[in-house]
Scaffold this motif. Sequence first.
Motif, short mmCIF file in Angstrom:
data_model
loop_
_atom_site.label_atom_id
_atom_site.label_comp_id
_atom_site.label_asym_id
_atom_site.label_seq_id
_atom_site.Cartn_x
_atom_site.Cartn_y
_atom_site.Cartn_z
N ASN A 87 10.34 -16.48 1.11
CA ASN A 87 10.65 -16.28 -0.30
C ASN A 87 9.82 -15.17 -0.93
N ARG A 88 8.59 -14.99 -0.46
CA ARG A 88 7.75 -13.94 -1.02
C ARG A 88 8.32 -12.56 -0.72
N LEU A 89 8.80 -12.36 0.48
CA LEU A 89 9.38 -11.07 0.83
C LEU A 89 10.67 -10.84 0.06
N ARG A 90 11.45 -11.89 -0.10
CA ARG A 90 12.69 -11.76 -0.87
C ARG A 90 12.39 -11.37 -2.32
N GLN A 91 11.34 -11.92 -2.87
CA GLN A 91 11.00 -11.59 -4.25
C GLN A 91 10.50 -10.16 -4.39
N ILE A 92 9.70 -9.71 -3.44
CA ILE A 92 9.21 -8.33 -3.48
C ILE A 92 10.38 -7.34 -3.49
N LEU A 93 11.40 -7.63 -2.70
CA LEU A 93 12.53 -6.71 -2.57
C LEU A 93 13.59 -6.94 -3.65
N GLY A 94 13.56 -8.09 -4.30
CA GLY A 94 14.55 -8.38 -5.33
C GLY A 94 14.11 -8.00 -6.73
N TYR A 95 12.80 -7.95 -6.95
CA TYR A 95 12.29 -7.72 -8.31
C TYR A 95 12.69 -6.38 -8.91
N PRO A 96 12.89 -5.30 -8.12
CA PRO A 96 13.29 -4.04 -8.77
C PRO A 96 14.52 -4.16 -9.64
N ALA A 97 15.31 -5.22 -9.47
CA ALA A 97 16.47 -5.42 -10.35
C ALA A 97 16.04 -5.53 -11.80
N THR A 146 0.83 -1.21 0.00
CA THR A 146 0.00 0.00 0.00
C THR A 146 0.86 1.26 0.00
N ALA A 147 0.20 2.40 -0.05
CA ALA A 147 0.89 3.68 -0.03
C ALA A 147 1.36 4.06 1.36
N ASP A 148 0.93 3.31 2.38
CA ASP A 148 1.28 3.58 3.78
C ASP A 148 2.39 2.63 4.19
N VAL A 149 3.58 3.17 4.46
CA VAL A 149 4.71 2.31 4.79
C VAL A 149 4.47 1.53 6.07
N GLU A 150 3.68 2.08 7.00
CA GLU A 150 3.38 1.34 8.22
C GLU A 150 2.53 0.11 7.94
N GLU A 151 1.64 0.22 6.97
CA GLU A 151 0.86 -0.96 6.57
C GLU A 151 1.76 -2.00 5.93
N THR A 152 2.74 -1.55 5.18
CA THR A 152 3.67 -2.49 4.57
C THR A 152 4.51 -3.19 5.63
N VAL A 153 4.94 -2.43 6.64
CA VAL A 153 5.66 -3.04 7.76
C VAL A 153 4.80 -4.12 8.42
N ALA A 154 3.53 -3.81 8.62
CA ALA A 154 2.61 -4.78 9.23
C ALA A 154 2.42 -6.01 8.33
N THR A 155 2.38 -5.79 7.02
CA THR A 155 2.24 -6.92 6.08
C THR A 155 3.45 -7.83 6.18
N PHE A 156 4.65 -7.25 6.20
CA PHE A 156 5.86 -8.06 6.32
C PHE A 156 5.86 -8.84 7.65
N GLU A 157 5.42 -8.19 8.69
CA GLU A 157 5.39 -8.83 10.01
C GLU A 157 4.41 -10.00 10.02
N ARG A 158 3.27 -9.83 9.36
CA ARG A 158 2.28 -10.90 9.30
C ARG A 158 2.81 -12.11 8.55
N ILE A 159 3.57 -11.87 7.50
CA ILE A 159 4.10 -12.96 6.69
C ILE A 159 5.25 -13.67 7.40
N GLU A 160 6.10 -12.88 8.05
CA GLU A 160 7.28 -13.44 8.73
C GLU A 160 7.50 -12.69 10.05
N PRO A 161 7.24 -13.30 11.20
CA PRO A 161 7.43 -12.62 12.48
C PRO A 161 8.84 -12.04 12.60
N GLY A 162 8.90 -10.77 12.96
CA GLY A 162 10.17 -10.06 13.08
C GLY A 162 10.57 -9.32 11.82
#
Length: 524
Positions: free
Chosen positions: A182-192, A101-117
């Motif tokens: 792996n999903r989080l890794r792909q989200i952050l790796g795809y900008p390549a 989403t456009a809200d970075v805090e929501e994105t932080v929460a999404t990452f936390e939900r997928i992988e604790p920490g």
Amino acid sequence: MKRAIVVGGGIAGLATAALLARDGYSVELLEQNDELGGRTGSWESGGFRFDTGPSWYLMPEVFDHFFRLLGTTAEAELDLTVLDPGYRVFFEGADEPVEITADVEETVATFERIEPGAGERLRAYLASARETYDIALKRFLYTSFQSKATLVRADVVRHAGRLVSLLVRPLDRFVAGYFRDNRLRQILGYPAVFLGSSPDRAPSMYHLMSHLDLADGVLYPQGGFVTIIQAIARLARAEGVQIRTGTTVTSIRTAGGSGRRRLNRTRVAGVTYRAADGSVHTLDADVVIAAGDLHHAETTLLPRPLQTYPQEWWDKRQSGPGAVLVYLGVEGQLPELAHHSLFFTDDWASNFDAIFGPGATVPDPASIYVCKPSATDPGVAPAGSENLFILVPVPPDPGIGRGGIDGDGDPIVEKAADAAIDQLAAWAQVPDLRDRIVVRRTVGPADFVDSYSSWSGGALGPAHTWKQSAFLRGTNASKKVDGLLYAGGTTIPGIGLPMCLISAEIALKRLRSDRSTTPMPEPL
């Protein structure tokens, strides 16, 4: 008044022409196609209007700075909308997509939900991305690297160890140091991929890209990306630039070069061009800026002895990916898709090896990108219908073929398009998608050669590997012809619309003998 000729009417050529005219040059711009924009074009059919190339508006400060150089602003020239969600990601075999989403805090929460920490680790990752981006913007993007002082600035020296590490360590390994899922890794790796590379080939320096989409957010210009071209062309004409379309430059003319002393060095003298009616003409100039494909400019428009980057230089370089593009007009709504949607296969290694490795082939299945601008812009599709743009990364190989209308493109191109449509339908759960298509056009790597003289049929330009980034990417001026400069995504600083705008500014700075690393004062 010095005379300048700009070859190429894409965003870099138009921006360069506008800046030079503002700076007092008499400028003519020559574009081989009938329409301006280059890859940033537009195509209409059946009430649908498609952007034919770039579709992500990132680095808004770069756009605004460019417009301010010309005495205006991005806000005044464009109608920008913040996308929320910024994009949606579908994963092979996953039950549901992930929204950024456009809200970075929501994105932080999404990452936390997928992988604790992972939420807090994302904060640290984005802080690193922001720091790296700030250094790049201040020291490495707005410079021609003529001065070695760039590399010994206090802030660069202070971060030297980290910067070297980021250059030699691949992005996928850097991301893996923060996240396990792996999903989080792909989200952050795809900008390549936006940089013409892959997560295992791009330097981790480019984790700075995550600051752009996760923290800064994603925008969209109402009316499509062609409105950016229209705005810059309008400003260029207002500055006095003479624009000629349907005009193909066939050679860059030179003079001098008879002696060893610098006063006798070869200088640019102008260009020879072929008009739409087939007639051949010459134009004189004190400066020529080749703003199209650098490989074409060097290997086709100059004789071999005057080439700074001859074919053997290119033979040692790696192109970014080619692309099969699919433009679809679809009846009915597609709420399953966001404005930007990404579809990631589970096995990235084989996916990217198929594109960049030996024995390259079209990936099957492929990790694809889908844009639905009708989610944001009602003017791009008839009421009740959707506009889709699908990008399938493929090897940069013109042999893959050309696209066509309603499935009449070359077999490999149409097969890749069919596979992408079926993949989209299955993963996004739109089983009747194919039956609802009323407009279809495809584009293949050979079309990029035909329309843009693209090196190797690539869709973007040289890949951003560590050997092809920053000062290792090459120079934006000929080493053998004085007065011949380069702009665009195939030279420094690199790929993407913001980089093309910066390349225009670097060309002007070079003409001014300005060796600073920061943006020029506003207005110009």
